[in-house]
Scaffold this motif. Sequence first.
Motif, PDB file in Angstrom:
ATOM      1  N   LEU A 237      82.635  60.796  37.518  1.00 47.61           N
ATOM      2  CA  LEU A 237      84.001  61.287  37.409  1.00 47.61           C
ATOM      3  C   LEU A 237      84.084  62.475  38.360  1.00 47.61           C
ATOM      4  O   LEU A 237      83.707  63.593  38.013  1.00 47.61           O
ATOM      5  N   THR A 238      84.542  62.209  39.557  1.00 46.94           N
ATOM      6  CA  THR A 238      84.436  63.184  40.638  1.00 46.94           C
ATOM      7  C   THR A 238      85.805  63.638  41.107  1.00 46.94           C
ATOM      8  O   THR A 238      86.615  62.823  41.544  1.00 46.94           O
ATOM      9  N   ARG A 239      86.034  64.940  41.018  1.00 50.28           N
ATOM     10  CA  ARG A 239      87.243  65.518  41.598  1.00 50.28           C
ATOM     11  C   ARG A 239      86.924  65.886  43.044  1.00 50.28           C
ATOM     12  O   ARG A 239      85.987  66.620  43.330  1.00 50.28           O
ATOM     13  N   MET A 279      90.146  55.570  27.166  1.00 48.56           N
ATOM     14  CA  MET A 279      89.190  55.757  28.249  1.00 48.56           C
ATOM     15  C   MET A 279      88.055  56.657  27.779  1.00 48.56           C
ATOM     16  O   MET A 279      88.292  57.703  27.182  1.00 48.56           O
ATOM     17  N   LEU A 280      86.838  56.230  28.080  1.00 47.00           N
ATOM     18  CA  LEU A 280      85.644  57.022  27.786  1.00 47.00           C
ATOM     19  C   LEU A 280      84.929  57.331  29.093  1.00 47.00           C
ATOM     20  O   LEU A 280      84.593  56.424  29.858  1.00 47.00           O
ATOM     21  N   PHE A 281      84.724  58.620  29.341  1.00 43.95           N
ATOM     22  CA  PHE A 281      83.942  59.078  30.485  1.00 43.95           C
ATOM     23  C   PHE A 281      82.691  59.787  29.962  1.00 43.95           C
ATOM     24  O   PHE A 281      82.783  60.628  29.064  1.00 43.95           O
ATOM     25  N   MET A 282      81.554  59.464  30.531  1.00 40.25           N
ATOM     26  CA  MET A 282      80.305  60.142  30.193  1.00 40.25           C
ATOM     27  C   MET A 282      79.602  60.520  31.491  1.00 40.25           C
ATOM     28  O   MET A 282      79.282  59.639  32.298  1.00 40.25           O
ATOM     29  N   THR A 283      79.388  61.809  31.686  1.00 38.84           N
ATOM     30  CA  THR A 283      78.828  62.313  32.935  1.00 38.84           C
ATOM     31  C   THR A 283      77.798  63.379  32.641  1.00 38.84           C
ATOM     32  O   THR A 283      78.027  64.249  31.793  1.00 38.84           O
ATOM     33  N   ALA A 297      88.450  70.253  35.277  1.00 38.48           N
ATOM     34  CA  ALA A 297      89.809  70.307  35.809  1.00 38.48           C
ATOM     35  C   ALA A 297      90.549  68.999  35.553  1.00 38.48           C
ATOM     36  O   ALA A 297      91.740  68.990  35.226  1.00 38.48           O
ATOM     37  N   ILE A 298      89.837  67.871  35.709  1.00 38.19           N
ATOM     38  CA  ILE A 298      90.439  66.570  35.414  1.00 38.19           C
ATOM     39  C   ILE A 298      90.839  66.498  33.947  1.00 38.19           C
ATOM     40  O   ILE A 298      91.951  66.075  33.595  1.00 38.19           O
ATOM     41  N   ASP A 299      89.947  66.926  33.073  1.00 36.94           N
ATOM     42  CA  ASP A 299      90.219  66.908  31.637  1.00 36.94           C
ATOM     43  C   ASP A 299      91.466  67.726  31.308  1.00 36.94           C
ATOM     44  O   ASP A 299      92.359  67.282  30.573  1.00 36.94           O
ATOM     45  N   ALA A 300      91.539  68.919  31.871  1.00 39.16           N
ATOM     46  CA  ALA A 300      92.668  69.805  31.574  1.00 39.16           C
ATOM     47  C   ALA A 300      93.989  69.229  32.048  1.00 39.16           C
ATOM     48  O   ALA A 300      95.041  69.484  31.448  1.00 39.16           O
ATOM     49  N   PHE A 315      91.442  59.634  24.801  1.00 31.20           N
ATOM     50  CA  PHE A 315      90.852  60.134  26.051  1.00 31.20           C
ATOM     51  C   PHE A 315      89.615  60.946  25.689  1.00 31.20           C
ATOM     52  O   PHE A 315      89.712  62.048  25.158  1.00 31.20           O
ATOM     53  N   GLU A 316      88.454  60.375  25.939  1.00 31.65           N
ATOM     54  CA  GLU A 316      87.193  61.035  25.607  1.00 31.65           C
ATOM     55  C   GLU A 316      86.410  61.279  26.893  1.00 31.65           C
ATOM     56  O   GLU A 316      86.104  60.333  27.635  1.00 31.65           O
ATOM     57  N   ASN A 317      86.111  62.526  27.144  1.00 26.80           N
ATOM     58  CA  ASN A 317      85.481  62.939  28.400  1.00 26.80           C
ATOM     59  C   ASN A 317      84.271  63.800  28.054  1.00 26.80           C
ATOM     60  O   ASN A 317      84.406  64.988  27.771  1.00 26.80           O
ATOM     61  N   GLU A 318      83.100  63.205  28.053  1.00 27.78           N
ATOM     62  CA  GLU A 318      81.890  63.873  27.587  1.00 27.78           C
ATOM     63  C   GLU A 318      81.034  64.335  28.762  1.00 27.78           C
ATOM     64  O   GLU A 318      80.662  63.529  29.629  1.00 27.78           O
TER      65      GLU A 318
END
Length: 343
Positions: A237-239, A279-283, A297-300, A315-318
């Motif tokens: 998950l790259t900004r 959506m689930l992101f795990m990074t 920043a993406i999460d916010a 929206f889960e961003n771990e």
Amino acid sequence: MAQTQSSAGPRWLAAAPPVPAFKAPATLKTWEKQRRQIRATAWAALGDLPPRPKAPVAQTLSREDRGYYTLERFSFDNGAGDTVPGYLLLPKSGPARKPAILYCHWHGGQYDVGKEELFRTNALPEPPGPALVREGFVVLAIDAYCFGERNGRGPGGAGERGGAGELSASKFNLWYGRSLWGMMVRDDLMALDYLCTRPEVDAARIGVTGISMGATRTWWIMALDDRPKTGVAVACLTRYQDLIAAEGLKYHGIYYYVPGLLRHFDTEAIVALAAPRPMLFMTGEQDAGSPVAGIRAIDAAVRPVYRLYRAEADFENEIITGLGHVYTPAMWEKTRRWFRERL
């Protein structure tokens, strides 16, 4: 005083045109209009892509009994000078119409692997194809450009394999006003088109997932197409502005870059297009290809969009402490549970 080499990324970023800020609007109605505009802009940034047929004409090449599932090998003409090979795994038990997973393989410099990742542990703790079949899912994967059976089938011919072939494919597409990334995602959407035509598949219950390059394919697919009902993106998950600031452009190949995108928005605008779908992101916190400041920043930016739908829980961003660019057994179990509960 001479500037140090370590300040080059931030210096280049500061001298570039400012990236328009993305912010969720106050109302859902306003967001829906903005969403259409962002999606149209994202499509345009990918370039002048050849139109794709409503449903690709796929040829079944073989069927193999694998005990609790049937493995079909298929291919379809992508209408852009190449044939796309794929695997379809069909569970033998369960209802006549089953949920399905579009599986997007990673990069990792493993150009000979591609869709074979379904049966390997090169990227995951266990072969993901058979594991997902045991969960009751139909599973489909294709070889992306320059991978698997398509390695050495770029415009440079059989003599150009691996990174050399990828570079030539990028050059070719740039000359025609399109990006290699756009062509890769176009193939993924053709694979989704084919998956939706299969009588064994409940087209209302399709998920998409992958790690690394497969993760990026996942959130772009979710952004551009409303048919997938949920997605899981692991270890990418790259900004883009934060990647530049961290001097991390080297962590992603030439295939990944979309000309002109930062003239309009950064990753958060693309990810927000998935809302309100789960959506689930795990990074990993130490994943250099996805700077943590960018993930936050993406999460916010994205979470308020989900809030407009009263779907913030979807929206889960771990960010996982102490991990780099990996897919652990615990992450894999969470992926499987996510799909079980939502498909």
